[in-house]
Design an enzyme around this catalytic site. Structure first.
Site, PDB file in Angstrom:
ATOM      1  N   ASP A  31      11.403 -55.131  46.971  1.00 51.37           N
ATOM      2  CA  ASP A  31      11.978 -56.243  46.202  1.00 51.37           C
ATOM      3  C   ASP A  31      13.472 -55.985  45.955  1.00 51.37           C
ATOM      4  O   ASP A  31      14.198 -56.904  45.566  1.00 51.37           O
ATOM      5  CB  ASP A  31      11.242 -56.448  44.868  1.00 51.37           C
ATOM      6  CG  ASP A  31      11.166 -55.179  44.024  1.00 51.37           C
ATOM      7  OD1 ASP A  31      10.979 -54.086  44.601  1.00 51.37           O
ATOM      8  OD2 ASP A  31      11.292 -55.280  42.789  1.00 51.37           O
ATOM      9  N   HIS A  46       1.269 -52.791  30.863  1.00 51.41           N
ATOM     10  CA  HIS A  46       1.232 -53.951  31.769  1.00 51.41           C
ATOM     11  C   HIS A  46      -0.059 -54.752  31.587  1.00 51.41           C
ATOM     12  O   HIS A  46      -0.649 -55.224  32.556  1.00 51.41           O
ATOM     13  CB  HIS A  46       1.385 -53.497  33.230  1.00 51.41           C
ATOM     14  CG  HIS A  46       2.757 -52.956  33.528  1.00 51.41           C
ATOM     15  ND1 HIS A  46       3.848 -53.782  33.741  1.00 51.41           N
ATOM     16  CD2 HIS A  46       3.217 -51.686  33.642  1.00 51.41           C
ATOM     17  CE1 HIS A  46       4.923 -53.034  33.984  1.00 51.41           C
ATOM     18  NE2 HIS A  46       4.578 -51.767  33.915  1.00 51.41           N
ATOM     19  N   THR A  80       6.972 -58.705  42.737  1.00 51.11           N
ATOM     20  CA  THR A  80       7.260 -60.116  43.005  1.00 51.11           C
ATOM     21  C   THR A  80       7.842 -60.907  41.833  1.00 51.11           C
ATOM     22  O   THR A  80       7.742 -62.132  41.816  1.00 51.11           O
ATOM     23  CB  THR A  80       5.984 -60.839  43.492  1.00 51.11           C
ATOM     24  OG1 THR A  80       5.004 -60.785  42.434  1.00 51.11           O
ATOM     25  CG2 THR A  80       5.429 -60.218  44.750  1.00 51.11           C
ATOM     26  N   GLU A 135       4.492 -46.893  33.169  1.00 51.26           N
ATOM     27  CA  GLU A 135       5.356 -47.519  32.171  1.00 51.26           C
ATOM     28  C   GLU A 135       4.614 -47.926  30.893  1.00 51.26           C
ATOM     29  O   GLU A 135       4.792 -49.022  30.391  1.00 51.26           O
ATOM     30  CB  GLU A 135       6.055 -48.737  32.781  1.00 51.26           C
ATOM     31  CG  GLU A 135       6.931 -48.355  33.955  1.00 51.26           C
ATOM     32  CD  GLU A 135       7.611 -49.551  34.613  1.00 51.26           C
ATOM     33  OE1 GLU A 135       8.784 -49.402  35.006  1.00 51.26           O
ATOM     34  OE2 GLU A 135       6.975 -50.609  34.770  1.00 51.26           O
ATOM     35  N   ASP A 155      -1.203 -57.734  35.464  1.00 52.27           N
ATOM     36  CA  ASP A 155       0.018 -57.280  34.804  1.00 52.27           C
ATOM     37  C   ASP A 155       0.220 -58.110  33.546  1.00 52.27           C
ATOM     38  O   ASP A 155      -0.617 -58.962  33.212  1.00 52.27           O
ATOM     39  CB  ASP A 155       1.226 -57.372  35.761  1.00 52.27           C
ATOM     40  CG  ASP A 155       2.229 -56.250  35.492  1.00 52.27           C
ATOM     41  OD1 ASP A 155       2.743 -56.184  34.365  1.00 52.27           O
ATOM     42  OD2 ASP A 155       2.484 -55.434  36.401  1.00 52.27           O
TER      43      ASP A 155
HETATM   44  C1  ACM Z   1       6.280 -49.138  38.969  1.00 52.76           C
HETATM   45  O1  ACM Z   1       7.278 -49.436  39.648  1.00 52.76           O
HETATM   46  N1  ACM Z   1       6.218 -49.479  37.687  1.00 52.76           N
HETATM   47  C2  ACM Z   1       5.167 -48.390  39.542  1.00 52.76           C
END
Ligand code: ACM
Length: 452
Positions: free
Chosen positions: A338, A201, A378, A262, A130
Site C-alpha cells: 500500500d 483492531h 486497503t 498494535e 479490523d
Molecule cells: C501491521 O502492519 N499492523 C501488521
C-alpha cells in the site's frame, strides 16, 4: 521470459506447434518442482507432485504467449523448443489482502486467487476483521457481520486530513462464500489463511457486542491505531473461542491467524499478552498452528508451532526463530504494497515510504525462514482497480523473490517484465501501475496522502 524465473532454462532453438496435448508423469524431486520438456516429439511434464504439475502448466501458459491469458485462449500456439527445470525457493509464498478496511467482493477475491496462481504464489492470508469492518459471517454471533460488517462513513484519504468520504461502506462473506474461496484456491494449490485480529483492531466486534470492549463505540470511521482493545476477561476469551471454532470449521488449513498487532495503546496492564496466549492455546488444542504479527512475541510463551509474521523489519523474525518459531518475513520497508511506488507527486493517495518495484525485487529473505509475504493494506484502496494499481507489478517482482534462486539482476528483470510479463497482465485485464508512472485516470488529485 518466464516469471518467476525458473531454476534453469535451456532453449534448444526452433519452435513447435502445440494444441494442448501434454504427457504428464510423476518423478521424485523437490516439493512443488517440475521439469518441462518441449521437443519436436511433444510436450512432457515430469512433476514431483500435483503442485509441481500445476506450476509446470503455468510455465507452459507463459511460454504460449500473452493471448493464453485471455478468457478464451487460442486453440493452437507456437512454443519454443526448450527444457525447463524448476522448483520454489520457499514453501510460503504469500499475499495478505486486507478485506476489512475495504471489502473485496467475492468475484474480485476469486480473481485475485487466479492472479496469485499465475505467479506461483501459494498462500492467501485474508485479514478478515479490523476496527473498520468485520467480514466473516458468524452464525453464533450474527451481530458481528450484521452490525460489524459496515460503517457509516470513512476518512477521506489520510486520517490527518480531517475530511470524510461522506458515504457508508460495507460487505461480508458468508461462510459458504468462504468455503467456495477455500475450494477454488485449493485447486490452484493456494492455502487460505484466515485472520481474526485480537485483541486490538477489534472495534467492529465491540460495536456489535459492546461487552467485548472496555469502551463502547460504533464501527470505526477513522484510520490508524484504535486504543479500544478487547476487554481481557474470561467471558471475552470464551466468546472468541466460539468465533474461532466457526472459523476453523470454514478454513481447514493448518495455519490460523489471530492478529495480535498494535494492541498496546490503552491496554489493561498485562492484558494483551494473556488474551493472545489464551487464543493461541485454543488453536493449538484444536490441532492448528496459530499465526500472529510479531508483537505476539511480547505475549509470553506461545506454542512453539506458532508462526510469526515479522513486519517491523527482520529483527523480530530473528527473535522468533531463536525461540523455535517458524517465521514468515514481511518487512514493511520492502513488502507493504500500500506504500507509495515512487516520489512522483502524481502517485495516488501517497502514503508510507517510497517502495519501488526495485525495492521489492531487491528484498532477499534469509534462507532459514518458511517464506515471505507481501501485505496489501486497503485503507486507501477502495476498489479492485485501486488494488490492481498498488499490487502490480510489484507483486510480480515479489513472486520472483520467493520462488527463484537468490542472485537478482534488476535490469534483466525489468526487461523481462516489460517485454513478456506486462503483456500477460494486460491480457488478464490487470490495471497495474505502468513503469513510468500512473495513467491520468489512476491519479487521484485532491485525495490527501501522508508521505513518509
Ligand atoms: C501491521 O502492519 N499492523 C501488521
Amino acid at each position: 521470459m518466464i516469471l518467476p524465473r525458473p531454476v534453469s532454462f535451456a532453449g534448444g532453438g526452433g519452435e513447435v506447434g502445440f494444441d494442448g496435448a501434454v504427457h504428464v508423469s510423476r518423478v521424485g524431486g523437490p516439493a512443488e518442482g517440475y521439469r518441462l520438456s518441449i521437443t519436436r516429439d511433444g510436450v512432457r511434464i515430469r512433476a514431483s507432485d500435483d503442485a509441481g504439475e500445476f506450476y509446470a502448466r503455468q510455465t507452459l501458459r507463459q511460454l504460449s504467449g500473452p493471448a493464453a491469458f485471455r478468457a478464451v485462449p487460442p486453440d493452437r500456439v507456437v512454443l519454443p523448443v526448450c527444457e525447463v527445470e524448476d522448483h520454489p525457493r520457499f514453501g510460503w509464498r504469500g499475499v495478505m489482502l486486507d478485506v476489512a478496511r475495504h471489502f473485496l467482493p467475492k468475484p474480485d477475491l476469486l480473481r485475485y486467487v487466479d492472479l496469485l496462481a499465475a505467479h506461483k504464489l501459494n498462500v492467501l492470508h485474508l485479514h478478515l476483521t479490523d476496527d473498520q469492518g468485520w467480514r466473516f459471517e458468524s452464525l453464533r454471533f450474527p451481530r458481528l457481520h450484521e452490525v460489524g460488517g459496515w460503517r457509516a462513513d470513512s476518512r477521506f484519504g489520510d486520517r490527518r486530513s480531517g475530511g470524510m468520504a461522506g458515504r457508508p461502506h460495507g460487505g461480508y462473506y458468508t461462510q459458504d462464500d468462504l468455503r467456495e474461496v477455500v475450494a477454488y484456491a485449493a485447486r490452484r494449490h493456494i492455502a487460505v489463511v484466515p485472520e481474526i485480529d485480537v485483541p486490538g483492531h477489534s472495534q467492529a466486534a465491540v460495536a456489535a457486542y459492546p461487552h467485548l470492549g472496555a469502551h463502547g463505540g460504533g464501527v470505526w470511521t477513522d484510520w490508524g491505531v484504535n486504543p479500544n482493545v478487547l476487554r481481557p476477561d474470561e467471558s471475552t476469551v470464551d466468546f472468541y473461542r466460539q468465533v474461532f471454532d466457526e472459523v476453523l470449521d470454514v478454513f481447514p488449513g493448518e495455519v490460523i491467524g489471530l492478529g495480535g498487532d498494535e494492541a498496546e495503546g490503552g491496554a489493561a496492564e498485562g492484558g494483551d499478552g494473556w488474551f493472545v496466549r489464551r487464543i493461541a492455546q485454543h488453536l493449538h488444542q484444536r490441532g492448528r498452528r496459530p499465526f500472529g504479527w510479531d508483537e505476539v512475541l511480547d505475549a509470553g510463551p506461545l506454542p512453539t508451532r506458532t508462526v510469526i509474521a515479522s513486519w517491523r523489519g527482520e529483527d523480530p523474525g530473528l527473535t522468533a526463530s531463536e525461540r523455535g518459531h517458524d517465521v514468515v518475513m514481511c518487512p514493511e520497508e520492502h513488502l507493504y504494497l500500500d506504500y507509495r511506488q515512487s516520489d512522483d507527486p502524481r502517485e495516488p493517495v501517497p502514503v508510507g515510504t517510497v517502495t519501488t518495484l526495485e525495492d521489492v525485487y531487491r528484498y532477499e529473505p534469509p534462507d532459514w525462514v518458511l517464506g515471505a509475504q507481501a501485505n496489501v493494506w486497503t485503507e486507501h484502496l477502495d476498489s479492485p482497480r485501486r488494488l490492481d494499481y498498488a499490487a502490480f507489478p510489484r507483486l510480480s517482482a515479489f513472486a520472483e523473490v520467493v520462488w527463484s534462486p537468490a542472485g537478482r539482476d534488476v535490469a534483466e528483470f525489468r526487461t523481462r517484465l516489460a517485454e513478456h510479463h506486462l503483456p500477460r497482465l494486460d491480457a488478464l485485464g490487470v490495471e497495474y501501475r505502468p513503469l513510468d508512472g500512473p495513467r491520468p485516470w489512476q491519479e487521484l488529485p485532491g485525495v490527501p496522502g501522508f508521505p513518509r
